[in-house]
Design a protein around this motif. Structure first.
Motif, PDB file in Angstrom:
ATOM      1  N   TYR A  21       0.831  -1.197   0.000  1.00 35.88           N
ATOM      2  CA  TYR A  21       0.000   0.000   0.000  1.00 35.88           C
ATOM      3  C   TYR A  21       0.874   1.259   0.000  1.00 35.88           C
ATOM      4  N   ALA A  22       1.882   1.275   0.844  1.00 31.70           N
ATOM      5  CA  ALA A  22       2.795   2.426   0.907  1.00 31.70           C
ATOM      6  C   ALA A  22       3.535   2.593  -0.416  1.00 31.70           C
ATOM      7  N   ALA A  23       3.942   1.488  -1.036  1.00 29.53           N
ATOM      8  CA  ALA A  23       4.632   1.559  -2.325  1.00 29.53           C
ATOM      9  C   ALA A  23       3.703   2.097  -3.406  1.00 29.53           C
ATOM     10  N   LEU A  53      -4.782   5.916   7.494  1.00 28.45           N
ATOM     11  CA  LEU A  53      -3.729   4.903   7.527  1.00 28.45           C
ATOM     12  C   LEU A  53      -2.372   5.526   7.220  1.00 28.45           C
ATOM     13  N   LYS A  54      -2.355   6.425   6.259  1.00 24.17           N
ATOM     14  CA  LYS A  54      -1.110   7.130   5.934  1.00 24.17           C
ATOM     15  C   LYS A  54      -0.615   7.928   7.143  1.00 24.17           C
ATOM     16  N   ALA A  58       2.744   7.391   9.400  1.00 28.61           N
ATOM     17  CA  ALA A  58       3.662   8.513   9.622  1.00 28.61           C
ATOM     18  C   ALA A  58       3.824   8.824  11.109  1.00 28.61           C
ATOM     19  N   GLY A  59       3.095   8.078  11.962  1.00 28.32           N
ATOM     20  CA  GLY A  59       3.220   8.271  13.400  1.00 28.32           C
ATOM     21  C   GLY A  59       2.383   9.417  13.934  1.00 28.32           C
ATOM     22  N   ASP A  60       1.289   9.742  13.259  1.00 25.55           N
ATOM     23  CA  ASP A  60       0.439  10.848  13.686  1.00 25.55           C
ATOM     24  C   ASP A  60      -0.989  10.349  13.937  1.00 25.55           C
TER      25      ASP A  60
END
Length: 124
Positions: A21-23, A53-54, A58-60
């Motif tokens: 998904y990230a790719a 999810l993004k 990203a840790g937020d």
């Protein structure tokens, strides 16, 4: 396949799915549009989940909550369901059985349906 091996396989598959998904997002430069919203004009329970999810990746987590209130708790629920079978002990088995019982699944479905209605009534 033993439950513990299934759990490990699911954890690996979930991780691989997140990487793919990230790719996809990195290569395409955008996220796919929601088909339900495109067709009906209403937000589905998952609308905003891609951005949430993004944000989570990203840790937020606060930003994730802003995009979709339901996604962070569902991710936690899914993580617990995936991890519990890998842990030893009868207590973890009992917790797993409770979280995957028909009552728990029906409750989860009711929460998702309620979220569908609430977010469209209040335009969340």
């Amino acid at each position: 396949m033993p439950r513990r091996a299934q759990s490990h396989l699911l954890i690996w598959l979930a991780g691989a799915g997140l990487l793919l998904y990230a790719a996809f997002i990195a290569l395409a430069g955008r996220m796919p549009a929601c088909l339900f919203r495109t067709v009906t004009g209403y937000s589905c329970p998952g609308c905003g989940s891609q951005r949430a999810l993004k944000a989570m990746l990203a840790g937020d987590p606060l930003e994730a909550w802003r995009f979709n209130l339901l996604l962070p708790p569902l991710l936690l629920y899914a993580a617990v369901i995936l991890i519990l079978p890998a842990l030893p002990g009868r207590r973890t088995q009992h917790i797993y059985d409770r979280l995957t019982s028909p009552g728990a699944i029906w409750t989860l479905a009711a929460v998702i349906l309620a979220w569908l209605v609430i977010r469209n009534i209040f335009n969340i």
